[in-house]
Design an enzyme around this catalytic site. Structure first.
Site, mmCIF file in Angstrom:
data_model
loop_
_atom_site.group_PDB
_atom_site.id
_atom_site.type_symbol
_atom_site.label_atom_id
_atom_site.label_comp_id
_atom_site.label_asym_id
_atom_site.label_seq_id
_atom_site.Cartn_x
_atom_site.Cartn_y
_atom_site.Cartn_z
ATOM 1 N N SER A 50 54.610 17.487 51.732
ATOM 2 C CA SER A 50 55.133 16.342 50.981
ATOM 3 C C SER A 50 55.159 16.682 49.501
ATOM 4 O O SER A 50 54.644 17.713 49.069
ATOM 5 C CB SER A 50 54.268 15.091 51.210
ATOM 6 O OG SER A 50 52.972 15.267 50.655
ATOM 7 N N ILE A 52 55.648 17.701 45.659
ATOM 8 C CA ILE A 52 56.119 18.892 44.965
ATOM 9 C C ILE A 52 56.132 20.106 45.893
ATOM 10 O O ILE A 52 57.053 20.925 45.846
ATOM 11 C CB ILE A 52 55.232 19.155 43.728
ATOM 12 C CG1 ILE A 52 55.461 18.058 42.675
ATOM 13 C CG2 ILE A 52 55.502 20.535 43.121
ATOM 14 C CD1 ILE A 52 54.482 18.110 41.520
ATOM 15 N N SER A 176 47.800 20.707 35.829
ATOM 16 C CA SER A 176 48.126 19.384 35.296
ATOM 17 C C SER A 176 47.897 19.379 33.801
ATOM 18 O O SER A 176 46.947 20.009 33.298
ATOM 19 C CB SER A 176 47.244 18.315 35.946
ATOM 20 O OG SER A 176 47.342 17.089 35.248
ATOM 21 N N TYR A 202 39.104 15.803 38.204
ATOM 22 C CA TYR A 202 40.374 16.469 38.512
ATOM 23 C C TYR A 202 40.862 17.271 37.302
ATOM 24 O O TYR A 202 41.277 18.426 37.428
ATOM 25 C CB TYR A 202 41.410 15.407 38.891
ATOM 26 C CG TYR A 202 42.787 15.927 39.211
ATOM 27 C CD1 TYR A 202 43.087 16.426 40.470
ATOM 28 C CD2 TYR A 202 43.818 15.873 38.264
ATOM 29 C CE1 TYR A 202 44.360 16.882 40.779
ATOM 30 C CE2 TYR A 202 45.084 16.325 38.557
ATOM 31 C CZ TYR A 202 45.355 16.827 39.820
ATOM 32 O OH TYR A 202 46.616 17.282 40.107
ATOM 33 N N LYS A 206 41.454 21.314 36.878
ATOM 34 C CA LYS A 206 42.715 21.885 36.418
ATOM 35 C C LYS A 206 42.500 22.815 35.217
ATOM 36 O O LYS A 206 43.224 23.799 35.061
ATOM 37 C CB LYS A 206 43.712 20.771 36.089
ATOM 38 C CG LYS A 206 44.128 19.960 37.319
ATOM 39 C CD LYS A 206 44.721 20.855 38.391
ATOM 40 C CE LYS A 206 45.109 20.119 39.645
ATOM 41 N NZ LYS A 206 45.760 20.974 40.647
ATOM 42 N N THR A 235 54.890 11.033 43.341
ATOM 43 C CA THR A 235 54.541 11.644 44.619
ATOM 44 C C THR A 235 53.617 10.724 45.400
ATOM 45 O O THR A 235 52.958 9.855 44.824
ATOM 46 C CB THR A 235 53.827 12.996 44.417
ATOM 47 O OG1 THR A 235 52.550 12.742 43.787
ATOM 48 C CG2 THR A 235 54.651 13.939 43.560
#
Length: 328
Positions: A50, A52, A176, A202, A206, A235
């Site tokens: 799903s 990207i 990100s 997160y 990254k 997304t």
């Protein structure tokens, strides 16, 4: 300082990371960069059922590439594969069922892949997660860290020998822009100190990916490494993990095709291969990996300590019992 970083990052994001930001940047794109055929080249895309990842796999299949989809959910993967094959007319699309948060399984899969396949031209580390409560995987690793950092580290590190034997090898990691608000915390890689904030965890993961990419570029000159920011993209993962942000941004979010554009460009174009390895990309061009005056740079000693900790964790994972991956 964190307030400054967050404010500067958000203001930059409104101008650059949205759909309008992509539309403005795309005016400088060279259309012929993607006028290529990659028949005979093989690509591995994690998290490709799903968002990207799926859009990237579709674009590669349409150009004739052999696609290895690494997915966690078998049913969703098969549905995505069927769509990709139908739309692209390319049947060389293969599914591998692996949960990137289960680091032992990632290692076993990569070892098995090296034995089964003679080459891998491009590895695309796209799979990721944002879990807002502390969860641990079977190896006792925090789930965001195990998926976003250790899974990427183990998969890439294990496949480097196969990539080195292949023509024009590349590794692209989908990071990100959120990492710009974080400095690598070598003493707290799994976010055990203080309040657990999934968004900041997160972002820290990254930042870890960016540092890893820079390290790999220096130690593996045969392979072209890059890490990129897809922008703020509409997304399923964003709508699930950041519902308020998703609702607030609405139609200002980029489409998945726009979010995947730089991934595809980095994976396919000759122009990308001519750029310096190890850089952070946004909309087909390298951009700074740090905000001005943000004090987020990592010292050589910190990088050495960071990599040593990942190596130790990886060795611990490899010492565990055997696992047989599913290949569909």
């Amino acid at each position: 300082m964190s307030l400054y970083r967050n404010a500067v990052w958000f203001l930059n994001g409104i101008h650059q990371y949205t759909r309008k930001g992509y539309e403005a940047a795309s005016k400088d794109f060279e259309p012929q960069d993607l006028d290529v055929s990659v028949v005979g080249r093989s690509f591995m895309v994690t998290g490709s059922n799903s968002g990207i990842g799926k859009s990237t796999a579709m674009a590669i299949a349409k150009k004739g590439g052999r696609v290895h989809m690494v997915c966690r959910n078998k049913d969703k993967a098969e549905e995505a594969r069927a769509e990709i094959v139908t739309e692209s007319g390319n049947t060389e699309v293969y599914i591998h069922i692996v949960d990137m948060s289960e680091t032992r399984k990632v290692w076993e899969f990569a070892e098995a892949f090296k034995k089964q396949y003679p080459s891998l031209n491009v590895l695309i580390n796209n799979a990721g997660c944002m879990v807002h409560k502390r969860e641990m995987n079977d190896e006792g690793l925090e789930k965001n860290f195990s998926t976003n950092t250790m899974g990427v580290y183990i998969l890439t590190q294990t496949l480097i020998p196969l990539l080195q034997k292949s023509r024009d090898p590349r590794v692209i990691t989908v990071s990100s822009g959120g990492m710009l608000v974080q400095k690598l915390r070598v003493d707290d890689l799994q976010s055990e100190k203080g309040r657990f904030d999934g968004v900041m965890v997160y972002a820290q993961n990254k930042r870890q990916q960016v540092v890893l990419t820079q390290m790999w570029a220096k130690t593996n000159p045969v392979i072209h490494f890059s890490v990129m920011h897809p922008g703020w993209v509409d997304t399923p993962a964003v709508s699930t993990s950041m519902p308020q942000f998703h609702q607030m941004m609405g139609d200002r979010l980029r489409s998945v095709e726009q979010g995947a554009d730089s991934v595809v460009w980095l994976a396919l174009s000759r122009a990308a291969a001519r750029t310096r390895s190890g850089q952070f990309f946004q909309d087909r061009r390298p951009v700074p990996a740090h905000l001005p005056l943000a004090w987020t740079h990592t010292s050589p000693k910190e990088i050495q300590t960071f990599v040593a900790k990942l190596e130790n964790l990886s060795e611990a994972v490899q010492s565990l019992g055997p696992y047989k991956p599913q290949v569909v």
